[in-house]
Design a protein around this motif. Structure first.
Motif, PDB file in Angstrom:
ATOM      1  N   GLY A   1      45.072 -32.495  19.950  1.00  0.00           N
ATOM      2  CA  GLY A   1      44.568 -33.867  19.901  1.00  0.00           C
ATOM      3  C   GLY A   1      45.743 -34.779  19.628  1.00  0.00           C
ATOM      4  N   LEU A   2      46.357 -34.832  18.589  1.00  0.00           N
ATOM      5  CA  LEU A   2      47.270 -35.959  18.214  1.00  0.00           C
ATOM      6  C   LEU A   2      48.307 -35.906  19.285  1.00  0.00           C
ATOM      7  CD1 LEU A   2      47.777 -35.976  14.389  1.00  0.00           C
ATOM      8  CD2 LEU A   2      47.084 -37.892  15.940  1.00  0.00           C
ATOM      9  N   ILE A   3      49.113 -34.676  19.496  1.00  0.00           N
ATOM     10  CA  ILE A   3      50.107 -34.627  20.772  1.00  0.00           C
ATOM     11  C   ILE A   3      49.802 -35.226  21.790  1.00  0.00           C
ATOM     12  CG2 ILE A   3      50.081 -32.314  21.427  1.00  0.00           C
ATOM     13  CD1 ILE A   3      53.151 -33.856  20.065  1.00  0.00           C
ATOM     14  N   ASP A   4      48.407 -34.766  22.368  1.00  0.00           N
ATOM     15  CA  ASP A   4      47.888 -35.328  23.414  1.00  0.00           C
ATOM     16  C   ASP A   4      47.620 -36.666  23.726  1.00  0.00           C
ATOM     17  OD1 ASP A   4      47.408 -32.841  24.828  1.00  0.00           O
ATOM     18  OD2 ASP A   4      45.412 -32.653  24.225  1.00  0.00           O
ATOM     19  N   PHE A   5      47.319 -37.339  22.673  1.00  0.00           N
ATOM     20  CA  PHE A   5      47.022 -38.585  22.252  1.00  0.00           C
ATOM     21  C   PHE A   5      48.236 -39.443  22.386  1.00  0.00           C
ATOM     22  CE2 PHE A   5      47.512 -41.514  18.646  1.00  0.00           C
ATOM     23  CZ  PHE A   5      47.316 -42.626  19.353  1.00  0.00           C
ATOM     24  N   ILE A   6      49.461 -38.982  21.789  1.00  0.00           N
ATOM     25  CA  ILE A   6      50.704 -39.623  22.102  1.00  0.00           C
ATOM     26  C   ILE A   6      51.251 -39.670  23.261  1.00  0.00           C
ATOM     27  CG2 ILE A   6      53.054 -39.438  21.405  1.00  0.00           C
ATOM     28  CD1 ILE A   6      52.074 -38.030  18.771  1.00  0.00           C
ATOM     29  N   GLU A   7      51.128 -38.538  24.044  1.00  0.00           N
ATOM     30  CA  GLU A   7      51.544 -38.515  25.539  1.00  0.00           C
ATOM     31  C   GLU A   7      50.707 -39.443  26.289  1.00  0.00           C
ATOM     32  OE1 GLU A   7      51.507 -34.316  26.978  1.00  0.00           O
ATOM     33  OE2 GLU A   7      53.416 -34.034  26.572  1.00  0.00           O
ATOM     34  N   HIS A   8      49.476 -39.593  26.201  1.00  0.00           N
ATOM     35  CA  HIS A   8      48.489 -40.255  26.960  1.00  0.00           C
ATOM     36  C   HIS A   8      49.036 -41.823  26.814  1.00  0.00           C
ATOM     37  CE1 HIS A   8      45.944 -37.448  28.683  1.00  0.00           C
ATOM     38  NE2 HIS A   8      45.413 -37.282  27.531  1.00  0.00           N
ATOM     39  N   CYS A   9      49.270 -41.973  25.394  1.00  0.00           N
ATOM     40  CA  CYS A   9      49.785 -43.573  25.299  1.00  0.00           C
ATOM     41  C   CYS A   9      51.059 -43.917  26.146  1.00  0.00           C
ATOM     42  CB  CYS A   9      49.934 -43.716  23.850  1.00  0.00           C
ATOM     43  SG  CYS A   9      48.246 -43.697  22.884  1.00  0.00           S
ATOM     44  N   PHE A  10      52.162 -42.960  26.184  1.00  0.00           N
ATOM     45  CA  PHE A  10      53.350 -43.617  26.887  1.00  0.00           C
ATOM     46  C   PHE A  10      53.119 -43.024  28.093  1.00  0.00           C
ATOM     47  CE2 PHE A  10      54.505 -42.775  22.555  1.00  0.00           C
ATOM     48  CZ  PHE A  10      55.510 -44.009  22.380  1.00  0.00           C
ATOM     49  N   GLU A  11      52.262 -42.437  28.717  1.00  0.00           N
ATOM     50  CA  GLU A  11      51.980 -42.400  30.094  1.00  0.00           C
ATOM     51  C   GLU A  11      51.257 -43.757  30.492  1.00  0.00           C
ATOM     52  OE1 GLU A  11      49.317 -39.217  30.512  1.00  0.00           O
ATOM     53  OE2 GLU A  11      50.813 -37.716  30.437  1.00  0.00           O
ATOM     54  N   LEU A  12      50.628 -44.526  29.684  1.00  0.00           N
ATOM     55  CA  LEU A  12      50.071 -45.825  30.033  1.00  0.00           C
ATOM     56  C   LEU A  12      50.792 -46.787  29.809  1.00  0.00           C
ATOM     57  CD1 LEU A  12      47.613 -47.572  30.296  1.00  0.00           C
ATOM     58  CD2 LEU A  12      46.883 -47.122  28.102  1.00  0.00           C
ATOM     59  N   SER A  13      51.893 -46.606  28.857  1.00  0.00           N
ATOM     60  CA  SER A  13      52.916 -47.751  28.538  1.00  0.00           C
ATOM     61  C   SER A  13      54.228 -47.175  28.094  1.00  0.00           C
ATOM     62  CB  SER A  13      52.436 -49.002  27.967  1.00  0.00           C
ATOM     63  OG  SER A  13      53.727 -49.721  27.896  1.00  0.00           O
ATOM     64  N   SER A  14      55.233 -47.030  28.487  1.00  0.00           N
ATOM     65  CA  SER A  14      56.672 -46.672  28.004  1.00  0.00           C
ATOM     66  C   SER A  14      56.856 -47.589  26.675  1.00  0.00           C
ATOM     67  CB  SER A  14      57.845 -46.574  28.957  1.00  0.00           C
ATOM     68  OG  SER A  14      58.050 -47.950  29.298  1.00  0.00           O
ATOM     69  N   ASP A  15      56.154 -48.892  26.496  1.00  0.00           N
ATOM     70  CA  ASP A  15      56.625 -49.333  25.541  1.00  0.00           C
ATOM     71  C   ASP A  15      55.646 -49.584  24.205  1.00  0.00           C
ATOM     72  OD1 ASP A  15      58.952 -50.430  26.668  1.00  0.00           O
ATOM     73  OD2 ASP A  15      57.578 -51.948  27.839  1.00  0.00           O
ATOM     74  N   SER A  16      54.863 -48.221  24.241  1.00  0.00           N
ATOM     75  CA  SER A  16      53.772 -48.299  23.286  1.00  0.00           C
ATOM     76  C   SER A  16      54.276 -48.070  21.966  1.00  0.00           C
ATOM     77  CB  SER A  16      52.860 -46.950  23.629  1.00  0.00           C
ATOM     78  OG  SER A  16      52.080 -47.287  24.755  1.00  0.00           O
ATOM     79  N   GLN A  17      53.590 -48.374  20.871  1.00  0.00           N
ATOM     80  CA  GLN A  17      54.029 -48.120  19.549  1.00  0.00           C
ATOM     81  C   GLN A  17      53.055 -47.523  18.699  1.00  0.00           C
ATOM     82  OE1 GLN A  17      55.400 -51.930  17.855  1.00  0.00           O
ATOM     83  NE2 GLN A  17      57.738 -51.446  18.421  1.00  0.00           N
ATOM     84  N   ILE A  18      53.138 -46.284  17.960  1.00  0.00           N
ATOM     85  CA  ILE A  18      51.961 -45.956  17.395  1.00  0.00           C
ATOM     86  C   ILE A  18      52.365 -45.794  15.933  1.00  0.00           C
ATOM     87  CG2 ILE A  18      50.591 -43.979  16.989  1.00  0.00           C
ATOM     88  CD1 ILE A  18      51.132 -43.056  19.933  1.00  0.00           C
TER      89      ILE A  18
END
Length: 420
Positions: A336-353
Motif C-alpha cells: 500500500g505505501l509504496i503504491d501510494f508513493i508511486e501514484h502521487c508522483f505519477e500525478l505530479s513530479s513535484d509531490s511531497q510526502i
C-alpha cells in the motif's frame, strides 16, 4: 494583527473579547521591552494549578512524552519562519504545539504567531488549530496572527479541526473529518473514509473546474487513484495496525490560487516500528529484519549522536514493498505505501510526502526514486534514500531523520501541486 479566539460558549466569548479590548489599550501604554509581560490572569483557575487543562488523553500523552524537551523560555511569541512546516522541520512544529500547551497550563490567555516567510503551512496550521480547540475546552484561548498571509489566515479561521466540517472561501476549499474506525466484520463495505475520499476528490475537481474558463477540467482515472490511495492506505493501516485507535483524522485542502491539493491524515496509537516489533512476522521477514539491524549495527550506522537509530531503520523498512506486520494473516499486504508513493508522483513530479511516526520523520520528494532491488527472493520496489537505492546502506540523513520529539501514532501529509 488578526485575533482568532477559541472558546466553547458564547458567554465566555463575549468576556474574552471584552478582556482583549481592554488589554489592547493597556498594551499601547506599556514600554516596548515589556509589552508582552504585564498581562494578568482574569479567569477563575487557580494560578498555582498547572494541571487545570482538560486535555484529550492522546494529546496529554504527546505532551507527557515530550515534557522534558519543552522550550525553556516563556515567550508568548512563536516565529513562523520559512521552515515552519512538517516537511522541512517537524521539530519546530511540535515544539510550538508543546509550547501552546505549556503556556495555557501556566494560565496565559493567548499566544502570538508572528509570520516571517515561507509556505506549505497546512499540516502545521491543522495541528495548531487542533491544540487550540483542545485548550478551549477548559478556558478561553486566542491566537494573535501577526502578518500571516491571507490564505493561511483563512485556513486557520475556517478549519475547525475539532469537528467534521466543510467550508469554502475565496482562497480554499476545506473538508475536515474526524472518522470513526469501524471494526465490525463488514469492514470494507461500511468504512466511512471511502465516502470521504470521494468527497475530497470531488472538492479538488471542483477547484480545478472553477479555475478554467470552459469549466471542463476533471481528474483522470489515475489521478483519482492517486488521491484515493493516499486516504485508503492510511485508514487500512489504522484498522489493521492500531487496534486501540477509535478515530482517524482526515483533512483535505485545495488551494484555489496555487492549485495545490494537501491531504493530511493522522491517528494516535502504535507507531510503525512498534507494529513490526510487536506483531509476529513470517520467519523469512523476521530474518530479513534482523539482517538489516545487524548490518546497520556492524556498519556503525546507528551513530552516538542518535541521528539514525533502530526505530528509524524499522520505520524505513516498513514502507518497502512486501514488508508488513500482518503478512502472516494476508500475504498480499505490504504494497500500500509504496503504491501510494508511486501514484502521487505519477500525478505530479513535484509531490511531497511527509511520514511521521514515533521519533522518525521520512521526507519523500523527487530526489530519490523507487527502483527494483532483489530482496527476500525476488525483485521488489525499494525506496532507500541513498544514491545506490540499497536498503542495506545508510539513508540520507536529511530524508530519514531521528526527530527531537515523539509523536505517538502516525502522520502522513501529502502535498500535490496540480498543474494540469
Amino acid at each position: 494583527m488578526k485575533i482568532v479566539i477559541f472558546c466553547s460558549d458564547n458567554k465566555n466569548t463575549r468576556k474574552a473579547k471584552k478582556s482583549f479590548r481592554l488589554k489592547k489599550k493597556q498594551k499601547q501604554k506599556q514600554k516596548q521591552k515589556n509589552k508582552f509581560k504585564s498581562y494578568k490572569k482574569k479567569d477563575s483557575v487557580n494560578k498555582n494549578d498547572t494541571n487545570s487543562l482538560k486535555l484529550d488523553e492522546n494529546i496529554l500523552k504527546f505532551f507527557n512524552l515530550n515534557s522534558k524537551n519543552i522550550w525553556k523560555n516563556n515567550s508568548k511569541v512563536i516565529q513562523l519562519t520559512k521552515d515552519f512546516n512538517l516537511f522541512d522541520n517537524s521539530d519546530k512544529v511540535f515544539g510550538t504545539l508543546l509550547n501552546l500547551i505549556q503556556n495555557a497550563r501556566k494560565n496565559h490567555e493567548f499566544l502570538i504567531l508572528n509570520y516571517k516567510e515561507g509556505n506549505n503551512l497546512v499540516g502545521a496550521l491543522y495541528f495548531i488549530d487542533t491544540f487550540c480547540w483542545e485548550i478551549a475546552k477548559s478556558k478561553c484561548w486566542s491566537l494573535k496572527l501577526n502578518n500571516l498571509p491571507s490564505i493561511e489566515t483563512e485556513i486557520l479561521t475556517n478549519l475547525k479541526s475539532f469537528k467534521t466540517n466543510t467550508s469554502e472561501n475565496k482562497y480554499t476549499y476545506i473538508v475536515n473529518n474526524k472518522i470513526k474506525i469501524n471494526r465490525s466484520d463488514d469492514k470494507l463495505a461500511r468504512q466511512e473514509h471511502i465516502v470521504k475520499s470521494k468527497e475530497i476528490r470531488d472538492l479538488i475537481e471542483r477547484g480545478l473546474r472553477d479555475s478554467q474558463k470552459d469549466n471542463s477540467l476533471e481528474l483522470t482515472y489515475p489521478q483519482h487513484t492517486a488521491i484515493d490511495s493516499a486516504i485508503s492506505e492510511h485508514f487500512d493501516n489504522i484498522l489493521l495496525h492500531a487496534p486501540t485507535a477509535q478515530y482517524g483524522h482526515l483533512c483535505g485542502i485545495f488551494d484555489k490560487i496555487n492549485k495545490i491539493a494537501t491531504i493530511m491524515i493522522y491517528n494516535f496509537g502504535k507507531t510503525i516500528s512498534e507494529t513490526l516489533n510487536d506483531n509476529k512476522l513470517p520467519d523469512y521477514v523476521e530474518k530479513f529484519k534482523d539482517e538489516i539491524i545487524s548490518n546497520h549495527t556492524k556498519q556503525k550506522f546507528f551513530s552516538i549522536k542518535n541521528e539514525f537509530n533502530r526505530e528509524n531503520a524499522l520505520t524505513l523498512l516498513a514502507i518497502q514493498e512486501g514488508i508488513s506486520s500482518v503478512l502472516s494473516d494476508d500475504i498480499s499486504r505490504g504494497h500500500g505505501l509504496i503504491d501510494f508513493i508511486e501514484h502521487c508522483f505519477e500525478l505530479s513530479s513535484d509531490s511531497q510526502i511527509t511520514l511521521i511516526s514515533g521519533q522518525t520523520v521520512i521526507k519523500i520528494d523527487n530526489k530519490y526514486r523507487i527502483s527494483q532491488m532483489k530482496v527476500l527472493g525476488r525483485d521488489r520496489r525499494i525506496l532507500a534514500f541513498n544514491k545506490e537505492n540499497d536498503i542495506f546502506m545508510k539513508p540520507d540523513k536529511d530524508y530519514v531523520k531521528n526527530a527531537k520529539y515523539i509523536f505517538p501514532g502516525v502522520i502522513i501529509e501529502t502535498r500535490i501541486p496540480l498543474n494540469i
